[in-house]
Design an enzyme around this catalytic site. Structure first.
Site, PDB file in Angstrom:
ATOM      1  N   ASN A  42      -2.307   4.077  -5.154  1.00  0.00           N
ATOM      2  CA  ASN A  42      -2.377   3.594  -3.781  1.00  0.00           C
ATOM      3  C   ASN A  42      -3.198   2.326  -3.797  1.00  0.00           C
ATOM      4  OD1 ASN A  42      -2.886   3.153  -1.039  1.00  0.00           O
ATOM      5  ND2 ASN A  42      -4.463   4.732  -0.942  1.00  0.00           N
ATOM      6  N   MET A  95       0.832  -1.195   0.000  1.00  0.00           N
ATOM      7  CA  MET A  95       0.000   0.000   0.000  1.00  0.00           C
ATOM      8  C   MET A  95       0.866   1.243   0.000  1.00  0.00           C
ATOM      9  SD  MET A  95      -3.104  -0.788  -0.320  1.00  0.00           S
ATOM     10  CE  MET A  95      -3.879   0.776   0.048  1.00  0.00           C
ATOM     11  N   CYS A  96       0.240   2.382  -0.098  1.00  0.00           N
ATOM     12  CA  CYS A  96       0.941   3.671  -0.134  1.00  0.00           C
ATOM     13  C   CYS A  96       0.028   4.716   0.492  1.00  0.00           C
ATOM     14  CB  CYS A  96       1.267   4.086  -1.565  1.00  0.00           C
ATOM     15  SG  CYS A  96       2.123   2.836  -2.538  1.00  0.00           S
ATOM     16  N   ARG A  97       0.539   5.906   0.596  1.00  0.00           N
ATOM     17  CA  ARG A  97      -0.244   7.092   0.916  1.00  0.00           C
ATOM     18  C   ARG A  97       0.140   8.144  -0.123  1.00  0.00           C
ATOM     19  NH1 ARG A  97      -4.382   6.006   4.169  1.00  0.00           N
ATOM     20  NH2 ARG A  97      -4.251   4.417   2.529  1.00  0.00           N
ATOM     21  N   VAL A 126       4.221   8.309  -0.597  1.00  0.00           N
ATOM     22  CA  VAL A 126       5.148   7.434   0.111  1.00  0.00           C
ATOM     23  C   VAL A 126       4.709   6.006  -0.175  1.00  0.00           C
ATOM     24  CG1 VAL A 126       5.827   9.063   1.901  1.00  0.00           C
ATOM     25  CG2 VAL A 126       3.772   7.693   2.247  1.00  0.00           C
TER      26      VAL A 126
END
Length: 259
Positions: A115, A1-3, A88
């Site tokens: 994301n 996952m990411c933000r 990120v």
């Protein structure tokens, strides 16, 4: 996952968006509040921004965690922009693509981030390879699910589709091929932001004079933040925000008639 996060509005230092808020993207790299999958986003990061009069964005990307890069801290203190996309990264699978795998991905005036994750990657995505011309497939700079998603989106943009259509149709393609995928996509050309909410959180904050922010999660407790419903495509400009539903391919499968 990411933000990830995108901003359109008055010109501000990048740090005001990415570092200074109490729950900024910097803090979300190790302590996200609303991330449903994964816990630490330390597999790379990047920021892209537009500097008038040049219509093409600049990027700064690295393969390591954002908190360990002192050059980034200097950069965001002095660089100002009115259009930004940053992310990120928490990798779906381990790989050796380094900063090439870190969003934002770019082509021409476009910046893009994903994301989520493609369920069953890479096997589940194999049926979609034929949608890309060989030269575009061979031009991928990273061998990740997000880079492949970007290639399909970019192919549609180059074919003349508008951003909401390009993102929406790409999401439906992957949702059909790999139904458990999470497909929160974020795209900007410096004038508009287009995003999808599909399987994870997406929020936006819009206020005249302060600009519009679209993000995986709020970076502060401002009551103006609004959550985007799942299965939605968002389009934002300096004039406002529009939301439209995204149809799930599984819902369109005809059922057997009752007998």
């Amino acid at each position: 996952m990411c933000r990830h996060l995108a901003y359109l509005g008055p010109e501000v230092p990048l740090g005001r968006l990415l570092v200074e808020p109490p729950h900024s993207l910097l803090r979300q790299s190790w302590a996200p509040r609303r991330q449903r999958y994964g816990t630490v986003n330390a597999d790379g990061f990047g920021v892209g921004w537009y500097a008038s009069p040049d219509p093409l964005p600049a990027r700064y990307r690295r393969a390591g965690p954002i908190w360990a890069d002192l050059s980034f801290a200097d950069l965001v203190r002095v660089v100002r922009s009115g259009a930004v996309l940053a992310a990120v990264r928490d990798a779906t699978l381990a790989g050796a693509d380094a900063e090439a795998a870190a969003a934002p991905f770019a082509s021409g005036r476009w910046l893009f981030s994903h994301n989520g994750a493609i369920a069953g990657w890479p096997d589940a995505a194999a049926p979609l390879v034929s949608a890309l011309p060989p030269v575009e497939l061979l031009s991928l700079q990273a061998r990740t699910d997000s880079a492949f998603v970007w290639a399909l989106v970019l192919h549609r943009l180059r074919a003349g589709e508008d951003p909401a259509e390009a993102l929406g149709e790409t999401v439906r393609q992957f949702a059909g091929a790999a139904p458990a995928s999470r497909l929160n996509l974020l795209l900007t050309d410096g004038e508009t932001i287009t995003a999808t909410a599909w399987g994870d959180t997406l929020w936006y904050r819009a206020e005249p004079g302060r600009g519009t922010v679209v993000a995986s999660e709020p970076y502060d407790d401002d009551p103006l933040w609004q959550e985007v419903p799942d299965r939605t495509v968002l389009t934002a400009s300096r004039a406002g925000v529009l939301l439209a539903p995204l149809e799930d391919p599984a819902a369109a499968i005809p059922k057997e008639p009752c007998r």
